[in-house]
Design a protein around this motif. Structure first.
Motif, PDB file in Angstrom:
ATOM      1  N   GLU A   1       0.842  -1.188   0.000  1.00 16.70           N
ATOM      2  CA  GLU A   1       0.000   0.000   0.000  1.00 16.70           C
ATOM      3  C   GLU A   1       0.886   1.250   0.000  1.00 16.70           C
ATOM      4  O   GLU A   1       1.849   1.326   0.775  1.00 16.70           O
ATOM      5  CB  GLU A   1      -0.895  -0.020   1.245  1.00 16.70           C
ATOM      6  CG  GLU A   1      -1.974   1.014   1.243  1.00 16.70           C
ATOM      7  CD  GLU A   1      -2.882   0.886   2.455  1.00 16.70           C
ATOM      8  OE1 GLU A   1      -3.449   1.912   2.846  1.00 16.70           O
ATOM      9  OE2 GLU A   1      -3.013  -0.220   3.003  1.00 16.70           O
ATOM     10  N   PRO A   2       0.583   2.235  -0.861  1.00 12.63           N
ATOM     11  CA  PRO A   2       1.408   3.452  -0.901  1.00 12.63           C
ATOM     12  C   PRO A   2       1.112   4.368   0.295  1.00 12.63           C
ATOM     13  O   PRO A   2       0.552   5.450   0.179  1.00 12.63           O
ATOM     14  CB  PRO A   2       1.035   4.101  -2.233  1.00 12.63           C
ATOM     15  CG  PRO A   2      -0.326   3.599  -2.539  1.00 12.63           C
ATOM     16  CD  PRO A   2      -0.434   2.240  -1.909  1.00 12.63           C
ATOM     17  N   ASP A   3       1.483   3.906   1.460  1.00 11.01           N
ATOM     18  CA  ASP A   3       1.233   4.594   2.720  1.00 11.01           C
ATOM     19  C   ASP A   3       2.538   4.565   3.522  1.00 11.01           C
ATOM     20  O   ASP A   3       3.074   3.487   3.779  1.00 11.01           O
ATOM     21  CB  ASP A   3       0.115   3.855   3.465  1.00 11.01           C
ATOM     22  CG  ASP A   3      -0.170   4.417   4.844  1.00 11.01           C
ATOM     23  OD1 ASP A   3       0.580   5.281   5.344  1.00 11.01           O
ATOM     24  OD2 ASP A   3      -1.161   3.961   5.449  1.00 11.01           O
ATOM     25  N   PRO A   4       3.074   5.722   3.910  1.00  2.07           N
ATOM     26  CA  PRO A   4       4.346   5.746   4.639  1.00  2.07           C
ATOM     27  C   PRO A   4       4.334   4.893   5.907  1.00  2.07           C
ATOM     28  O   PRO A   4       5.383   4.404   6.323  1.00  2.07           O
ATOM     29  CB  PRO A   4       4.553   7.221   4.986  1.00  2.07           C
ATOM     30  CG  PRO A   4       3.620   7.984   4.144  1.00  2.07           C
ATOM     31  CD  PRO A   4       2.526   7.064   3.720  1.00  2.07           C
ATOM     32  N   ALA A   5       3.179   4.675   6.492  1.00  5.66           N
ATOM     33  CA  ALA A   5       3.100   3.851   7.696  1.00  5.66           C
ATOM     34  C   ALA A   5       3.304   2.365   7.387  1.00  5.66           C
ATOM     35  O   ALA A   5       3.611   1.581   8.274  1.00  5.66           O
ATOM     36  CB  ALA A   5       1.745   4.058   8.383  1.00  5.66           C
ATOM     37  N   LYS A   6       3.157   1.979   6.125  1.00  2.00           N
ATOM     38  CA  LYS A   6       3.289   0.570   5.724  1.00  2.00           C
ATOM     39  C   LYS A   6       4.652   0.262   5.111  1.00  2.00           C
ATOM     40  O   LYS A   6       4.929  -0.878   4.755  1.00  2.00           O
ATOM     41  CB  LYS A   6       2.209   0.214   4.702  1.00  2.00           C
ATOM     42  CG  LYS A   6       0.832   0.612   5.082  1.00  2.00           C
ATOM     43  CD  LYS A   6       0.127  -0.503   5.745  1.00  2.00           C
ATOM     44  CE  LYS A   6      -1.296  -0.012   5.973  1.00  2.00           C
ATOM     45  NZ  LYS A   6      -2.069  -0.680   6.839  1.00  2.00           N
ATOM     46  N   ILE A   7       5.496   1.279   4.966  1.00  2.00           N
ATOM     47  CA  ILE A   7       6.794   1.128   4.297  1.00  2.00           C
ATOM     48  C   ILE A   7       7.876   1.582   5.258  1.00  2.00           C
ATOM     49  O   ILE A   7       7.769   2.654   5.860  1.00  2.00           O
ATOM     50  CB  ILE A   7       6.843   1.982   3.018  1.00  2.00           C
ATOM     51  CG1 ILE A   7       5.691   1.605   2.079  1.00  2.00           C
ATOM     52  CG2 ILE A   7       8.186   1.841   2.316  1.00  2.00           C
ATOM     53  CD1 ILE A   7       5.466   2.585   0.951  1.00  2.00           C
ATOM     54  N   THR A   8       8.937   0.782   5.408  1.00  2.00           N
ATOM     55  CA  THR A   8      10.024   1.173   6.301  1.00  2.00           C
ATOM     56  C   THR A   8      11.357   1.118   5.576  1.00  2.00           C
ATOM     57  O   THR A   8      11.617   0.188   4.802  1.00  2.00           O
ATOM     58  CB  THR A   8      10.086   0.257   7.536  1.00  2.00           C
ATOM     59  OG1 THR A   8      10.218  -1.091   7.112  1.00  2.00           O
ATOM     60  CG2 THR A   8       8.846   0.404   8.384  1.00  2.00           C
ATOM     61  N   LEU A   9      12.178   2.118   5.805  1.00  2.00           N
ATOM     62  CA  LEU A   9      13.526   2.101   5.250  1.00  2.00           C
ATOM     63  C   LEU A   9      14.259   0.898   5.820  1.00  2.00           C
ATOM     64  O   LEU A   9      14.092   0.561   6.987  1.00  2.00           O
ATOM     65  CB  LEU A   9      14.267   3.393   5.588  1.00  2.00           C
ATOM     66  CG  LEU A   9      13.674   4.663   4.983  1.00  2.00           C
ATOM     67  CD1 LEU A   9      14.499   5.873   5.410  1.00  2.00           C
ATOM     68  CD2 LEU A   9      13.601   4.573   3.472  1.00  2.00           C
ATOM     69  N   GLY A  10      15.044   0.258   4.984  1.00  2.00           N
ATOM     70  CA  GLY A  10      15.781  -0.921   5.420  1.00  2.00           C
ATOM     71  C   GLY A  10      15.007  -2.217   5.260  1.00  2.00           C
ATOM     72  O   GLY A  10      15.555  -3.286   5.517  1.00  2.00           O
ATOM     73  N   MET A  11      13.731  -2.129   4.848  1.00  2.00           N
ATOM     74  CA  MET A  11      12.953  -3.359   4.694  1.00  2.00           C
ATOM     75  C   MET A  11      13.534  -4.211   3.571  1.00  2.00           C
ATOM     76  O   MET A  11      14.071  -3.692   2.598  1.00  2.00           O
ATOM     77  CB  MET A  11      11.464  -3.067   4.457  1.00  2.00           C
ATOM     78  CG  MET A  11      11.128  -2.455   3.120  1.00  2.00           C
ATOM     79  SD  MET A  11       9.406  -1.867   2.982  1.00  2.00           S
ATOM     80  CE  MET A  11       8.541  -3.388   2.804  1.00  2.00           C
ATOM     81  N   LYS A  12      13.453  -5.507   3.729  1.00  2.00           N
ATOM     82  CA  LYS A  12      13.946  -6.453   2.727  1.00  2.00           C
ATOM     83  C   LYS A  12      12.946  -6.524   1.582  1.00  2.00           C
ATOM     84  O   LYS A  12      11.732  -6.539   1.805  1.00  2.00           O
ATOM     85  CB  LYS A  12      14.156  -7.841   3.336  1.00  2.00           C
ATOM     86  CG  LYS A  12      15.217  -7.858   4.413  1.00  2.00           C
ATOM     87  CD  LYS A  12      16.554  -7.519   3.821  1.00  2.00           C
ATOM     88  CE  LYS A  12      17.647  -7.587   4.867  1.00  2.00           C
ATOM     89  NZ  LYS A  12      18.935  -7.177   4.326  1.00  2.00           N
TER      90      LYS A  12
END
Length: 125
Positions: A89-100
């Protein structure tokens, strides 16, 4: 859709690697932007990596669905790839830097003859 996406049993990207310094580039090069070397070898790029940075795009050309996630991926073999982050989902809460992440392909469209255009993106791993 790009000549550096290799399809088949295991789709992957391939880069042009400078024989002198090891810098990697996508697409044709006359000389290395890092050292000026003029000899290159084609090498496969790792299908897994880490999300380094991203931006959620809300405005694009009329035929491009928005929002979407534009991202910079650092693959596990240290290649930098600009791509879209897909299947999230294009939501900053669902995306984290460093995620694999892992390389995925998808059908981006079909022409009048039924030929599919295949594109790539990275999905959460």
């Amino acid at each position: 859709m790009v000549d550096y996406l290799v399809l088949g049993d295991e789709p992957h990207l391939q880069a042009n690697q400078c024989d002198n310094c090891g810098a990697r580039f996508f697409g044709r090069r006359n000389a290395c932007a890092h050292c000026g070397g003029r000899e290159f070898s084609t090498v496969p790029v790792s299908n897994t990596g880490t999300l380094r940075t991203f931006s959620i795009v809300y405005r694009a050309a009329p035929t491009i669905p928005t929002p979407y996630v534009s991202a910079i991926i650092r693959t596990d073999d240290d290649t930098t790839v600009r791509s879209n982050l897909i299947n999230v989902e294009p939501d900053p809460a669902k995306i984290t830097l460093g995620m694999k992440v892992k390389l995925d392909t998808y059908v981006a469209g079909t022409d009048d003859d039924g030929q599919e255009a295949v594109a790539f993106g990275y999905s959460p791993a």
